[in-house]
Enzyme design. Structure first.
Site, mmCIF file in Angstrom:
data_model
loop_
_atom_site.group_PDB
_atom_site.id
_atom_site.type_symbol
_atom_site.label_atom_id
_atom_site.label_comp_id
_atom_site.label_asym_id
_atom_site.label_seq_id
_atom_site.Cartn_x
_atom_site.Cartn_y
_atom_site.Cartn_z
ATOM 1 N N ASP A 103 -2.281 31.551 -25.863
ATOM 2 C CA ASP A 103 -1.874 30.431 -25.032
ATOM 3 C C ASP A 103 -2.070 29.507 -25.484
ATOM 4 O O ASP A 103 -2.796 28.700 -26.407
ATOM 5 C CB ASP A 103 -3.103 30.035 -24.046
ATOM 6 C CG ASP A 103 -2.493 29.282 -22.823
ATOM 7 O OD1 ASP A 103 -3.118 27.665 -23.428
ATOM 8 O OD2 ASP A 103 -2.009 29.275 -21.535
ATOM 9 N N LEU A 104 -0.665 29.082 -25.852
ATOM 10 C CA LEU A 104 -0.407 27.345 -26.483
ATOM 11 C C LEU A 104 -1.614 26.547 -26.434
ATOM 12 O O LEU A 104 -1.134 25.866 -25.523
ATOM 13 C CB LEU A 104 0.830 26.655 -26.656
ATOM 14 C CG LEU A 104 1.987 28.354 -26.980
ATOM 15 C CD1 LEU A 104 2.932 27.240 -27.154
ATOM 16 C CD2 LEU A 104 1.354 29.378 -28.068
ATOM 17 N N ASP A 142 3.406 28.460 -21.060
ATOM 18 C CA ASP A 142 3.310 28.604 -22.639
ATOM 19 C C ASP A 142 2.847 29.406 -22.923
ATOM 20 O O ASP A 142 1.301 29.884 -23.683
ATOM 21 C CB ASP A 142 3.028 26.727 -22.622
ATOM 22 C CG ASP A 142 1.501 27.201 -22.097
ATOM 23 O OD1 ASP A 142 0.770 27.515 -21.338
ATOM 24 O OD2 ASP A 142 0.460 26.019 -23.058
#
Length: 736
Positions: A347-348, A390
């Site tokens: 996960d960004l 994302d």
């Protein structure tokens, strides 16, 4: 050409048949005439002879011994009733055959008849009569002359009508053949005809174009040489449908075998084909018709749909649906064959900053570029997918957990080194990565994805931009898994209407405070055992798993309906303020404003009576959207309160940008302000800032009279807490 040769043969046969029939008719007339005439004359001559015999017998009976010498009388008897038109001869013979007397003479040809002469029953002689056949022959010749034109007429008719019928049949056959040829030339499918030995004897123009063979080149060649079809994926030769038809004697089609036709020049065309037998009149299979069509467009569309169904349109990576299928196969391989794989869930971090400051177009472009970077770091055998906004997932097949940590570290470093430039801004992002091993003990793909998701968010909670490896006894993971269990419970509570609304009074502290009820609506959940659950237990899970929009809409709808029922249309004068909390995820929805206004109109709720509370943290996180949302509903008359004010680092800097009506001072300052000078100073400062900006203040967590006295002393406008009033069911509220 075949029809011309057939026409000549049938014409000659018809002529011969007509001639034979004409000759038969022409000959039959004189023959029948002669036969019938001869029968008639013979019968008449026999009758006359018998009559003469009776006359002579009577004479013999009168004179048995001397009748032979009665020549004169015998001649008279023979001459009596003699015919005038035919030449005849008559004579009487004795028993020895000697002529007793005769009368007349005829020339050949003639016919004779005889009758016995009796004396008391004893034969004593006979009488013979002869008649000429020349008249009958002359009449027969005349009949033959008449039969000749009749035979000619028969010949003409017998030849004309069969030829006309033949001509009609030929025309009909030609039309049918021409129609079939035009149809075969006009249809969009390729058609190949073969004989019983599966050798080509016909190709229509489409078949010539698709195969690359002309009919002259292909005639007599084996079908497999002209129509060479192989499997689209493997290149293996497919079974010859024509041979199947010849062996089974029935039509065969195979629409799902995904074949491609290898053209004469080596190019390939996706085709679908079918074959049917050609039967002779006796039921024998004499050939096969193979029909095929170019399915390039539909096959391309199928590939495109398959690609779209399995690919993320933004990044070109595998999408979540296809990734779950791949993961399920890996789990099955681990169970069946003891294989070891690792799931990397990423996960960004700080991605939202790009979206908020530069817009979604910038965010999308960042994801596209980062996907290229991540692809360059994975192995060919690994499966990289975008599984969320994302969020990325990487399946490291055949890679144990220890080795996977090095691969994950390379991925993390690639993200950290990545710089994204948009217009005049440069951004850097991080990644929180969760690693989970896929082993023979893994239950299913759903379980492993859930574990990876939990592990990834554990990495976020532990500081972000790091890798966290899944361990079953990890306390952070246990807490996160507990939140996931709340998802099902929250969903069921919504479905079963097990949420309840409570209210807590907000007390005005100023002497000149306006009249009317002022309270905040609070949420409770009834669990499966009927016990009340406070929001602190389930709200974190609802926010994490995007259930807050559904909960907040339920609160708005239920609160408005309850207020409309309690105040019975008199809300405007008897209700000062009803505060309702909204989560950041909920008010980010563009449709929420319309929903709120529809519900207010439906239940006759004056917008001025409703105050929506949003947290300072949520507002600062998405400041532009918060300002737009607040301004839109304030224009309709609704009011707003900034909750937990003071918890943010830059609270005062953002406050002047948010057009709110109330400041709710963070309760962590209020509850300790009696004994803590810094907390007291914070409450006092926030209150002064609010007064300078014309914003009414509310002190939360006023738990006792000491705190109440302090907030009243420094001039806070309103107080809320257990020292003022405990929460009560909204349905039980007594309207004054």
């Amino acid at each position: 050409m075949i029809l011309v040769r057939l026409d000549a043969r049938l014409s000659r046969a018809a002529s011969r048949l007509a001639g034979a029939l004409a000759v038969t008719v022409a000959a039959a007339i004189p023959v029948m005439y002669f036969f019938l005439g001869y029968q008639y004359q013979s019968a008449a001559l026999q009758t006359e002879t018998e009559i003469k015999a009776q006359l002579v017998t009577r004479l013999i009976n009168e004179n048995p011994e001397l009748w032979r010498f009665e020549e004169h009388r015998l001649e008279e008897l023979l001459a009596r009733r003699a015919p005038r038109e035919e030449a005849e001869t008559r004579r009487v013979l004795d028993r020895q055959g000697a002529v007793v007397v005769s009368y007349g003479a005829v020339e050949s040809p003639f016919t004779t008849r005889s009758a016995e002469l009796l004396d008391s029953g004893r034969v004593v002689g006979k009488i013979e009569a002869g008649r000429s056949l020349r008249p009958l022959l002359l009449e027969t010749i005349l009949a033959a002359l008449l039969g000749m034109p009749l035979g000619a007429a028969v010949y003409f008719v017998a030849r004309l009508f069969p030829l006309r019928a033949l001509k009609q049949a030929q025309d009909s056959l030609f039309e049918e053949k021409e129609r079939a040829q035009v149809t075969l030339h006009s249809i969009g499918d390729g058609v190949i005809g073969t004989d019983a030995a599966c050798r080509v004897d016909y190709l229509n123009p489409v078949a010539e174009r698709l195969s690359g063979w002309t009919i002259e080149e292909a005639r007599g060649l084996p079908l497999d040489q002209v129509f060479n079809v192989v499997n689209e994926d493997t290149g293996a030769a497919l079974e010859n449908l024509a041979l199947m038809v010849l062996s089974e004697g029935s039509a065969v089609s195979a629409p799902d075998r995904r074949g491609v036709l290898i053209q004469r020049n080596g190019s390939v065309i996706p085709v679908e084909d079918s074959a049917a037998p050609i039967f002779a009149r006796d039921g024998r299979t004499v050939g096969v018709v193979l029909v095929f069509q170019d399915v390039s467009k539909s096959r391309d569309m199928e590939h495109q749909l398959s690609y779209q169904a399995s690919t993320d349109p933004l990044t070109g990576l595998v999408n979540r649906r296809e990734f779950e299928k791949t993961l399920a196969r890996a789990v099955a391989g681990a169970k069946d064959n003891g294989e070891q794989h690792t799931l990397c869930y990423m996960d960004l971090d700080q991605f939202k900053i790009v979206n908020d400051t530069s817009g979604h177009l910038a965010g999308d472009e960042l994801l596209r570029q980062l996907a290229i970077v991540l692809c360059s770091k994975k192995r060919r055998s690994d499966c990289l997918a975008r599984v969320g906004g994302d969020e990325f997932a990487l399946l490291l097949e055949g890679c144990p957990l220890e080795q996977a940590q090095r691969s994950a570290q390379a991925m993390l470093q690639a993200v950290q080194d990545f710089r994204f430039t948009w217009q005049d801004k440069t951004f850097s992002v991080g990644a929180s990565i969760g690693l989970v091993g896929v082993t023979s003990d893994t239950k299913d793909a759903s379980e492993i994805l859930s574990a990876a998701d939990v592990t990834c968010y554990a990495a976020k909670e532990l500081g972000r931009n790091r890798i966290h490896v899944y361990q079953p006894d990890d306390l952070v993971l246990s807490r996160r898994q507990g939140q996931m269990q709340w998802v099902t419970r929250i969903t069921q509570a919504l479905d079963e209407d097990r949420f309840r609304l409570y209210y807590q009074t907000i007390k005005p502290l100023a002497a000149d405070a306006p009249e009317g009820d002022h309270f905040e609506v609070l949420l409770r959940m009834v669990d499966e055992d009927g016990q009340l659950v406070l929001p602190g237990a389930f709200i974190p899970a609802a926010e994490r798993y995007n259930l807050m929009p559904a909960i907040d809409r339920w609160v708005i709808k239920t609160a408005f309906a309850t207020l409309g029922r309690l105040y019975k249309g008199d809300i405007g004068t008897r209700l000062h303020t009803c505060a309702i909390n909204l989560s950041g995820v909920t008010w980010s929805d563009d449709m929420l404003s319309d929903y709120i206004q529809r519900q207010a109109a439906q239940h006759n709720i004056p917008p001025r009576s409703i105050c929506f509370e949003i947290t300072e943290t949520a507002a600062i996180t998405n400041l532009t959207k918060a300002i737009s949302f607040i301004q839109g509903l304030k224009a309709a008359g609704f009011r707003f309160s900034l909750d937990d004010f003071g918890s943010g680092v830059s609270s005062f800097g953002y406050l002047k940008q948010l057009p709110v009506d109330f400041l709710k001072i963070d309760g962590n300052f209020v509850k300790n302000m009696v004994g803590e000078r810094i907390d007291h100073a914070m409450v006092e400062t926030i209150n002064k800032i609010g007064k300078l900006m014309g914003i009414s203040t509310v002190a939360e967590f006023v738990e006792n009279d000491g705190i109440l006295a302090k907030v009243r002393e420094i001039g806070v406008d309103n107080a809320q807490g257990y020292g003022i009033a405990k929460p009560l069911p909204l349905d039980s509220m007594v309207v004054k």
